[in-house]
Design an enzyme around this catalytic site. Structure first.
Site, PDB file in Angstrom:
ATOM      1  N   ASN A   3       0.858  -1.191   0.000  1.00 48.59           N
ATOM      2  CA  ASN A   3       0.000   0.000   0.000  1.00 48.59           C
ATOM      3  C   ASN A   3       0.890   1.236   0.000  1.00 48.59           C
ATOM      4  OD1 ASN A   3      -2.437   1.579   0.379  1.00 48.59           O
ATOM      5  ND2 ASN A   3      -1.812   1.864   2.505  1.00 48.59           N
ATOM      6  N   HIS A  38       0.910   5.193   1.397  1.00 46.60           N
ATOM      7  CA  HIS A  38       0.230   6.085   2.341  1.00 46.60           C
ATOM      8  C   HIS A  38       0.945   7.441   2.311  1.00 46.60           C
ATOM      9  CE1 HIS A  38      -2.172   7.214   5.785  1.00 46.60           C
ATOM     10  NE2 HIS A  38      -1.075   7.738   6.313  1.00 46.60           N
ATOM     11  N   SER A  44       4.990   6.740   2.274  1.00 47.53           N
ATOM     12  CA  SER A  44       5.540   5.430   2.646  1.00 47.53           C
ATOM     13  C   SER A  44       4.858   4.348   1.828  1.00 47.53           C
ATOM     14  CB  SER A  44       5.252   5.119   4.128  1.00 47.53           C
ATOM     15  OG  SER A  44       5.677   6.168   4.971  1.00 47.53           O
ATOM     16  N   ASP A  90      -2.702   0.923   7.928  1.00 48.32           N
ATOM     17  CA  ASP A  90      -1.491   1.745   7.794  1.00 48.32           C
ATOM     18  C   ASP A  90      -0.357   1.267   8.690  1.00 48.32           C
ATOM     19  OD1 ASP A  90      -2.826   3.263   5.905  1.00 48.32           O
ATOM     20  OD2 ASP A  90      -3.556   4.688   7.389  1.00 48.32           O
TER      21      ASP A  90
HETATM   22  C1  GRF Z   1      -2.747   8.804  -2.390  1.00 47.83           C
HETATM   23  O1  GRF Z   1      -2.415   9.978  -1.716  1.00 47.83           O
HETATM   24  C2  GRF Z   1      -2.310   7.589  -1.601  1.00 47.83           C
HETATM   25  O2  GRF Z   1      -1.162   7.809  -0.847  1.00 47.83           O
HETATM   26  C3  GRF Z   1      -3.486   7.379  -0.685  1.00 47.83           C
HETATM   27  O3  GRF Z   1      -4.618   7.688  -1.450  1.00 47.83           O
HETATM   28  C4  GRF Z   1      -4.259   8.611  -2.477  1.00 47.83           C
HETATM   29  C5  GRF Z   1      -4.670   8.001  -3.772  1.00 47.83           C
HETATM   30  O4  GRF Z   1      -4.509   8.883  -4.842  1.00 47.83           O
HETATM   31  N1  GRF Z   1      -3.502   6.029  -0.151  1.00 47.83           N
HETATM   32  P1  GRF Z   1      -4.638   8.359  -6.334  1.00 47.83           P
HETATM   33  O5  GRF Z   1      -6.022   7.708  -6.444  1.00 47.83           O
HETATM   34  O6  GRF Z   1      -3.552   7.365  -6.576  1.00 47.83           O
HETATM   35  O7  GRF Z   1      -4.540   9.570  -7.194  1.00 47.83           O
END
Ligand code: GRF
Length: 203
Positions: free
Chosen positions: A110, A112, A139, A148
């Site tokens: 994932n 984050h 991260s 997370d």
């Molecule tokens: C990103 O900021 C990611 O870190 C978080 O959700 C957002 C997704 O953005 N988990 P996108 O859909 O990839 O534009």
């Protein structure tokens, strides 16, 4: 060229800008993964259009109104039927059951938008600005049952100017996300990530 590349599914719920970055990286011949499927739990996710435009298979499994176990089982069956080996969560806004996470542990990552373990959860950039931290970032981590958490694979740092708004920080972090996520997936697909308890060693 797709022979020898690991088959990856990207799970999304919305915009899909990280998906776009992963697709762009994976077209290179020497990239060790290919995006074989984009799965969304929301039919209106904009990222689905990005996938379709790139000629990638898409699948919508609606999560609304479904028990978590039922949704996860449907998703697991679909991923298996597409021959998926690795999973990237990219803005996937749905909590997963422990059973699903355990089944994919070590093969599901994932991204984050903070320097974990700081600022878990949602509304990260507003909290970053409110706290007055000087540095934030993003991260990539293995997914574990707690949200997370999970062993950290890679991080990128962004400095926060005193006058920066949450929107400024979001834009600067997102740019780093788009560089970091493809690098982390490369390491995973090359089999170079060794989980040792809470830590990840890069071999
Ligand atoms: C990103 O900021 C990611 O870190 C978080 O959700 C957002 C997704 O953005 N988990 P996108 O859909 O990839 O534009």
């Amino acid at each position: 060229m797709t022979a020898g590349k690991r088959a990856v599914a990207v799970l999304i719920s919305g915009r899909g800008s990280n998906l776009r970055a992963l697709i762009a990286a994976a077209v290179a011949d020497d990239y060790p993964a290919r995006i074989a499927l984009v799965l969304s739990n929301k039919p209106e996710a904009e990222g689905l259009e990005i996938a379709r435009a790139a000629g990638i298979a898409t699948l919508v499994i609606e999560s609304r109104g479904k028990a978590r176990a039922e949704f996860d089982a449907e998703m697991d069956a679909a991923l298996k039927s597409h021959g998926i080996e690795l999973l990237c969560l990219a803005g996937f806004m749905r909590l997963l059951t422990t059973a699903f996470v355990q089944a994919w542990y070590g093969r599901m990552i994932n991204i984050h938008p903070s320097l974990l373990p700081a600022f878990k959860g949602t509304d990260v950039h507003a909290r970053v600005v409110a706290c007055g931290v000087r540095f934030t970032g993003c991260s990539v981590h293995f997914v574990s049952p707690e949200m997370d958490e999970g062993p950290i694979i890679a991080q990128a740092v962004v400095s926060v100017k005193p006058e920066a708004t949450a929107e400024d920080v979001a834009a600067a972090v997102l740019e780093q996300e788009h560089a970091l996520y493809p690098q982390a997936l490369r390491l995973l697909a090359e089999g170079r990530l060794v989980i040792e308890g809470q830590r990840v060693r890069i071999s």
